[in-house]
Design a protein around this motif. Structure first.
Motif, PDB file in Angstrom:
ATOM      1  N   ASP A 171      -6.530  72.343 -49.378  1.00 48.08           N
ATOM      2  CA  ASP A 171      -6.521  72.901 -48.029  1.00 48.08           C
ATOM      3  C   ASP A 171      -6.375  71.751 -47.027  1.00 48.08           C
ATOM      4  O   ASP A 171      -7.341  71.073 -46.671  1.00 48.08           O
ATOM      5  CB  ASP A 171      -7.819  73.666 -47.790  1.00 48.08           C
ATOM      6  N   GLU A 172      -5.155  71.530 -46.576  1.00 51.91           N
ATOM      7  CA  GLU A 172      -4.890  70.386 -45.688  1.00 51.91           C
ATOM      8  C   GLU A 172      -5.580  70.517 -44.341  1.00 51.91           C
ATOM      9  O   GLU A 172      -6.028  69.517 -43.773  1.00 51.91           O
ATOM     10  CB  GLU A 172      -3.384  70.206 -45.503  1.00 51.91           C
ATOM     11  N   LYS A 173      -5.697  71.722 -43.814  1.00 50.20           N
ATOM     12  CA  LYS A 173      -6.384  71.910 -42.533  1.00 50.20           C
ATOM     13  C   LYS A 173      -7.866  71.559 -42.667  1.00 50.20           C
ATOM     14  O   LYS A 173      -8.426  70.909 -41.791  1.00 50.20           O
ATOM     15  CB  LYS A 173      -6.223  73.348 -42.047  1.00 50.20           C
ATOM     16  N   LEU A 174      -8.475  71.987 -43.754  1.00 52.61           N
ATOM     17  CA  LEU A 174      -9.881  71.655 -44.000  1.00 52.61           C
ATOM     18  C   LEU A 174     -10.057  70.147 -44.145  1.00 52.61           C
ATOM     19  O   LEU A 174     -10.993  69.561 -43.607  1.00 52.61           O
ATOM     20  CB  LEU A 174     -10.380  72.376 -45.252  1.00 52.61           C
ATOM     21  N   TRP A 175      -9.150  69.488 -44.862  1.00 55.34           N
ATOM     22  CA  TRP A 175      -9.204  68.046 -45.057  1.00 55.34           C
ATOM     23  C   TRP A 175      -9.090  67.310 -43.723  1.00 55.34           C
ATOM     24  O   TRP A 175      -9.831  66.375 -43.448  1.00 55.34           O
ATOM     25  CB  TRP A 175      -8.116  67.617 -46.016  1.00 55.34           C
ATOM     26  N   GLU A 176      -8.168  67.736 -42.871  1.00 58.78           N
ATOM     27  CA  GLU A 176      -8.000  67.095 -41.561  1.00 58.78           C
ATOM     28  C   GLU A 176      -9.258  67.272 -40.709  1.00 58.78           C
ATOM     29  O   GLU A 176      -9.679  66.347 -40.025  1.00 58.78           O
ATOM     30  CB  GLU A 176      -6.776  67.664 -40.835  1.00 58.78           C
ATOM     31  N   LYS A 177      -9.862  68.449 -40.786  1.00 55.85           N
ATOM     32  CA  LYS A 177     -11.092  68.694 -40.037  1.00 55.85           C
ATOM     33  C   LYS A 177     -12.202  67.775 -40.541  1.00 55.85           C
ATOM     34  O   LYS A 177     -12.934  67.177 -39.758  1.00 55.85           O
ATOM     35  CB  LYS A 177     -11.503  70.161 -40.173  1.00 55.85           C
ATOM     36  N   PHE A 178     -12.336  67.664 -41.870  1.00 57.97           N
ATOM     37  CA  PHE A 178     -13.345  66.772 -42.456  1.00 57.97           C
ATOM     38  C   PHE A 178     -13.123  65.336 -41.992  1.00 57.97           C
ATOM     39  O   PHE A 178     -14.054  64.661 -41.555  1.00 57.97           O
ATOM     40  CB  PHE A 178     -13.285  66.849 -43.983  1.00 57.97           C
ATOM     41  N   LYS A 179     -11.887  64.863 -42.054  1.00 59.32           N
ATOM     42  CA  LYS A 179     -11.597  63.481 -41.664  1.00 59.32           C
ATOM     43  C   LYS A 179     -11.904  63.230 -40.194  1.00 59.32           C
ATOM     44  O   LYS A 179     -12.283  62.124 -39.826  1.00 59.32           O
ATOM     45  CB  LYS A 179     -10.141  63.133 -41.961  1.00 59.32           C
ATOM     46  N   SER A 180     -11.774  64.244 -39.360  1.00 56.62           N
ATOM     47  CA  SER A 180     -12.037  64.051 -37.927  1.00 56.62           C
ATOM     48  C   SER A 180     -13.530  63.887 -37.636  1.00 56.62           C
ATOM     49  O   SER A 180     -13.898  63.354 -36.596  1.00 56.62           O
ATOM     50  CB  SER A 180     -11.465  65.207 -37.114  1.00 56.62           C
TER      51      SER A 180
END
Length: 48
Positions: A10-19
């Protein structure tokens, strides 16, 4: 030392985590694992 590969689908979830992270990704993931492991210990050794 063992090394593990983490696959995130889940790329959106990953981007949110990284932020939200404040340390390097490995340290953040280790902290999450420790937190989950300690939470499981408080429930008689069983994980959620």
């Amino acid at each position: 030392m063992k090394k593990y590969l983490l696959l995130i689908e889940d790329e959106k979830l990953w981007e949110k985590f990284k932020s939200f992270i404040t340390k390097d990704i490995n340290s953040e993931i280790i902290d999450l694992i420790k937190h989950k492991a300690m939470k499981g210990k408080n429930k008689g050794g069983k994980n959620d």
